[in-house]
Design an enzyme around this catalytic site. Sequence first.
Site, PDB file in Angstrom:
ATOM      1  N   ASP A 208       0.853  -1.194   0.000  1.00 49.95           N
ATOM      2  CA  ASP A 208       0.000   0.000   0.000  1.00 49.95           C
ATOM      3  C   ASP A 208       0.883   1.236   0.000  1.00 49.95           C
ATOM      4  O   ASP A 208       2.112   1.142   0.083  1.00 49.95           O
ATOM      5  CB  ASP A 208      -0.910  -0.004   1.240  1.00 49.95           C
ATOM      6  CG  ASP A 208      -0.098  -0.100   2.530  1.00 49.95           C
ATOM      7  OD1 ASP A 208       0.400   0.948   2.977  1.00 49.95           O
ATOM      8  OD2 ASP A 208       0.064  -1.216   3.074  1.00 49.95           O
ATOM      9  N   ASP A 210       0.784   3.529   2.439  1.00 50.74           N
ATOM     10  CA  ASP A 210       0.593   4.087   3.768  1.00 50.74           C
ATOM     11  C   ASP A 210      -0.629   5.010   3.695  1.00 50.74           C
ATOM     12  O   ASP A 210      -1.654   4.611   3.150  1.00 50.74           O
ATOM     13  CB  ASP A 210       1.861   4.795   4.250  1.00 50.74           C
ATOM     14  CG  ASP A 210       1.952   4.874   5.771  1.00 50.74           C
ATOM     15  OD1 ASP A 210       1.589   3.875   6.428  1.00 50.74           O
ATOM     16  OD2 ASP A 210       2.372   5.891   6.292  1.00 50.74           O
TER      17      ASP A 210
END
Length: 290
Positions: A208, A210
């Site tokens: 991802d 973050d």
Amino acid sequence: MQTMIGVIGGSGVYQIDGLEGADWVKVASPWGAPSDEVLTGRLNGLPMAFLPRHGRGHVHAPSDVPYRANIDALKRLGCTDIIAVSAVGSLREDFRPGDFVIVDQYIDRTFARPKSFFGAGCVAHVGFAHPTCPRLSTACAAAARQAGISVHEGATYVAMEGPQFSTLAESRLYRGWGADVIGMTGMPEAKLAREAELCYASIAMVTDYDCWHPGHDAVDVAAVIRTLTANAGNARAVIAALPAHLGPDRAPCPHGCDRALDMALMTAPDKRDPALLARLDAVAGRVLRG
């Protein structure tokens, strides 16, 4: 000395395919119980040991992982090289979900975990300017390229305590520090591997962005798990390719990882605690017996 690869599997990586003579073994450690039993066998001709960092079924939170017992157990089994596989968030636009990153630096923001095998009764200070092994990291990158995976060599990993993900302010702060990825398990694992005189390399799997990225939602577990599932097969492919890049004959590490304790022990021999020395029999036996 023969090469023996130790693999510490992170989130989503709970097994190694293709191990000959695979057997789950229980390893006793004076530092407590490891995260799980250790899967041992041979992979493409090389002995290998696999330890799921969070335990099968993901039963250990990042702060609760028995890092000292895990490293000690792999050392006791005869491992010479440790490959750490973990999930991370990206702090850079060009490190995309699904990419692999070979970490070479850390910023340690953890605070609730024992970080050393040494202490009162036997004090030691190891060098840690370069926390991963360049030789082993190069082999991991080559294995990833062989497996057709997008891999970035060289990155700074922020180790946060967790288990919560970052706030937006924290995520922006870490980007401002020049960090590249963020995770919850890189420390103190790398520090302990160095104290145990084990070569250590970190393969970080990006799941991802973050929460800093304006074009992506904040981190959610469902999205992370989807990417982890896709990455797990790639991680196993990298591990399967590693034996060919390391070879069976283990020469001394050119970077001195396997001699990290040569000048590290500070406590005078007559002041050392026998009980602590007994616990250090695997980790520091080379220098204590010498």
